[in-house]
Every structure is written in structure tokens, then in C-alpha cells.
Design a protein around this motif. Structure first.
Motif, short mmCIF file in Angstrom:
data_model
loop_
_atom_site.label_atom_id
_atom_site.label_comp_id
_atom_site.label_asym_id
_atom_site.label_seq_id
_atom_site.Cartn_x
_atom_site.Cartn_y
_atom_site.Cartn_z
N ARG A 43 0.83 -1.21 0.00
CA ARG A 43 0.00 0.00 0.00
C ARG A 43 0.87 1.26 0.00
N ARG A 66 -2.76 -14.32 -4.08
CA ARG A 66 -2.69 -12.98 -3.48
C ARG A 66 -4.09 -12.66 -2.94
N TYR A 67 -4.28 -12.83 -1.65
CA TYR A 67 -5.60 -12.68 -1.06
C TYR A 67 -6.03 -11.22 -0.90
N ASP A 68 -5.07 -10.28 -1.08
CA ASP A 68 -5.42 -8.88 -0.91
C ASP A 68 -5.63 -8.14 -2.23
N GLU A 70 -8.18 -8.04 -4.35
CA GLU A 70 -9.47 -7.38 -4.50
C GLU A 70 -9.49 -6.05 -3.75
N GLU A 71 -8.95 -6.05 -2.54
CA GLU A 71 -8.89 -4.82 -1.75
C GLU A 71 -7.97 -3.80 -2.41
N LEU A 72 -6.80 -4.25 -2.86
CA LEU A 72 -5.83 -3.34 -3.46
C LEU A 72 -6.33 -2.75 -4.79
N SER A 73 -6.98 -3.58 -5.61
CA SER A 73 -7.48 -3.08 -6.89
C SER A 73 -8.60 -2.08 -6.69
N GLY A 74 -9.35 -2.20 -5.58
CA GLY A 74 -10.39 -1.22 -5.26
C GLY A 74 -9.80 0.08 -4.75
N ARG A 75 -8.75 -0.02 -3.96
CA ARG A 75 -8.10 1.17 -3.40
C ARG A 75 -7.26 1.90 -4.43
#
Length: 378
Positions: A43, A66-68, A70-75
């Protein structure tokens, strides 16, 4: 046996793309982020690149979950994550990322590098917006400003975690009848370099594609870079340094693995064996007996490898502007790489006298000492 690519991205590795639907800026520069592994604050890294004003960021992800994402692509909607199905070389990853981009310029970085100075994408675009021809016609004040020549690749100053400048300027030189790369620290603006150390640099996308990108048939990162650099200079492109951009590794730069193997033989045949004459290059068929005697193995396999590379050189013969003898002599000439009209005296012993030493390996890099092996025995 893998074939040598004739055109850019002739074959692509399997992958899935996630995100990257929103342009982050309009500077004409995007970033390609290679991941070396380890736990890095993603991040924070994406925020730093966001502040730099890159149009898009392509983040290459290895063949693991990479479990994060979805969160990273949204942020970070300007980041496109490339999920590779298999492990592929850094050069192939860069080729793949370039095929996903439209920006005129792209900046290749690793996740363990930090931009210390000059990473503003708008300024980068301004520095590199002129071609050599445009500079000749530009006002003297513009012409005097550094780093404004459009070229294939511009390499930054790089430091280790102790803020020591690394010897990332590479020059070719003859050593015991073999062409060897030598490493030196940068000491000025627009110094020519044989290849971008660690693949890091600012690339012109159109020139990169016309050159064919990195050779996906070479598996070794070191020889992939060496092949890219030699091909670039043999075909008339420029790779030069800039003092305007400074990067730092979080730790130490990874050692270059110079182990000799089949990758080096392919590099040798594509770059050191061709002879330039008049307006084209070729590999003399008379070179095969010496090549076979030095490399050993089965004669049919040796001829197959020799002939495949010979046909590749023939297909690209008019793209050559010089051969390795001319390139190395030009680098050592007082006018250096800024005197492209210089041609050394004819030397028919080249390239046949290039030695084929036995297997060897190396690590790290040296300051002003021979660094790579010659053509190997298997």
C-alpha cells in the motif's frame, strides 16, 4: 528446443489481468513493478507511485495466491495486477506488461527499490520528449538541458541501502580475445551503458517493441539483459544514464548470476558471431567448425543451434548497424559512442578468435574488471 522470437511478444505466457481500469494521470509515463518476493508494504509503495503521477502501474505477481488483490485493486484502480500462471523471467514479465500498456514511456522498477529523487512522471516526460533531430533544431537553452534525448532506455543512478552509488554503467571491452562487460559507477549525464542494470530504467515503448523486447527464449536474467543491450547497440539504439533520477535498494542489489550455459551460446551466436559488411550482418558458415569444437556435444544438435541463430541473423540482417568488433572499438575510441561514424580497421580474425572457456560462474559485480564469462563448453 525453443525458437528465437522474430517479432515482439511472439508468444505470451499464461496470465490473468485484474484491475487497472482507471487512468491515474496523463503524463505519458507508466510504471512496471517487478516483484522480487518478500514482504513489502504494498500500500505504501502504491501510494508513493501514485504521488509520482504515473498513468498506470502494472504489478507483476508470481504464480501464487494474493488474497489482498481485491482490496488493493479497489483502493488503487490505476494498478493492473498481472497474475502469472507459471514462473517466467523478468524480461518476459516486462514484455507482457508492455503489451498491456499504451503509454509512450514506461519505467521499470522492482518492489525493493525506492525513488529518492526525480521520480515525478510529468518531469520525466518533459525530459524525454525530444528526439535527437528535434534537439538540433531546438533553442540553445533547451539543447543545454540534460536528459532530453529520446532514446530506447535511460538508466538512473542506483544506490544500496548504505547510500553507496552502485557501478551500474556497463561497457564492453576485449579481454583475452573475448568481449567482456566492465562495470563502473556513473560520473556524468548521458553516459552510454551496454544494458540497464537489473532491467531498471525508463524505456521508449515504440523503440522497445521495434527492437523485439527481451528474448523469451533466453532463461537467464543476466544473459537476457546482455542480449537486449548488445542487440540494442548493434541495431543502432541508445541506452544512456541520467543523473536526474536516483533510486535506492532497501538492502543490497542482487548478485548477477553469470553462470555459463546454453543461454550464453545463444547470446554469443546472436550478438558476437555476426559480421557486419556494407549494409547488413551475417554469421559466416566457416565459423561452425570452431564453434562445434569449442562447445562439443553432438554435431547435429550443435549445427541445429548454430543454424537457427544464423537464420535469425539473416532475417534481421538489415537491422544491424555494426557488429561486436565495431561496437567495442567504438566504445574504446576517443570519440566514444558519440562518434557513430567511426569504423575500426578491418580485422578478419574477428569473431573467430573469441574464446570458448569452460563453465564458470560469477556473482556480484566488479569496478572496472572483467565480469562475464566467454562462450562455454557444455
Amino acid at each position: 528446443m525453443s525458437t528465437i522470437p522474430i517479432i515482439f511478444n511472439e508468444s505470451l505466457p499464461s496470465y490473468t489481468a485484474v484491475g487497472g481500469s482507471v487512468r491515474g494521470a496523463s503524463t505519458g509515463v507508466s510504471a512496471i513493478l517487478l516483484n522480487r518476493g518478500g514482504r513489502y508494504p504494498r500500500r505504501t509503495l502504491f501510494k508513493e507511485l501514485e504521488k509520482s503521477g504515473f498513468d498506470y502501474i502494472i504489478s507483476l505477481e508470481g504464480p501464487h495466491d494474493r488474497y489482498d488483490l481485491e482490496e488493493l485493486s479497489g483502493r488503487f484502480p490505476f494498478v493492473r495486477f498481472i497474475l502469472l500462471k507459471d514462473q517466467v523471467s523478468p524480461g518476459e514479465q516486462i514484455n507482457l506488461a508492455v503489451s498491456e500498456l499504451n503509454s509512450p514511456l514506461f519505467f521499470v522498477l522492482w518492489n525493493d527499490l525506492r525513488i529518492l529523487h526525480g521520480g515525478d512522471a510529468a518531469k520525466i516526460s518533459e525530459w524525454l520528449r525530444f528526439s535527437r533531430e528535434e534537439l538540433r533544431k531546438a533553442p540553445s537553452g533547451t539543447r543545454a538541458s540534460g536528459g532530453t534525448i529520446r532514446r530506447l532506455c535511460t538508466v538512473p543512478v542506483m544506490q544500496n541501502s548504505g547510500m553507496e552509488t552502485l557501478p551500474t554503467i556497463i561497457t564492453p571491452a576485449f579481454f583475452r580475445s573475448t568481449v567482456k562487460p566492465l562495470h563502473f559507477p556513473p560520473h556524468g549525464e548521458a553516459q552510454p551503458s551496454l544494458y540497464p542494470f537489473d532491467g531498471v530504467g525508463l524505456y521508449d515503448r515504440d523503440r522497445f517493441i521495434k527492437l523485439g523486447g527481451f528474448d523469451s527464449s533466453i532463461n537467464s536474467t543476466y544473459y537476457q539483459l546482455l542480449d537486449f543491450g548488445f542487440r540494442a547497440h548493434l541495431w543502432g539504439e541508445e541506452i544512456r544514464s541520467t543523473q536526474l533520477i536516483r533510486l535506492s535498494y532497501d538492502g543490497e542489489a542482487e548478485a548477477e548470476d553469470t553462470t555459463t550455459d546454453s543461454n550464453y551460446r545463444r547470446f554469443y551466436l546472436k550478438n558476437l558471431a555476426p559480421v557486419f559488411h556494407r549494409d547488413s550482418a551475417h554469421i559466416p558458415i566457416s565459423l561452425f567448425p570452431a564453434y562445434f569444437l569449442k562447445t562439443g556435444g553432438e554435431i547435429g544438435a550443435a549445427w541445429g543451434e548454430f543454424n537457427r541463430n544464423r537464420l535469425w541473423v539473416r532475417a534481421n540482417r538489415y537491422r544491424f548497424r555494426r557488429d561486436a568488433r565495431i561496437l567495442t572499438s567504438l566504445w574504446e575510441h576517443p570519440g566514444g559512442m558519440d562518434d557513430p561514424g567511426y569504423f575500426p580497421p578491418e580485422d578478419e580474425s574477428f569473431p573467430g578468435r573469441i574464446e570458448f572457456p569452460g563453465n564458470s560462474s560469477g556473482a556480484g559485480f566488479s569496478r572496472g574488471t572483467p565480469h562475464s564469462p566467454g562462450v562455454p563448453k557444455p
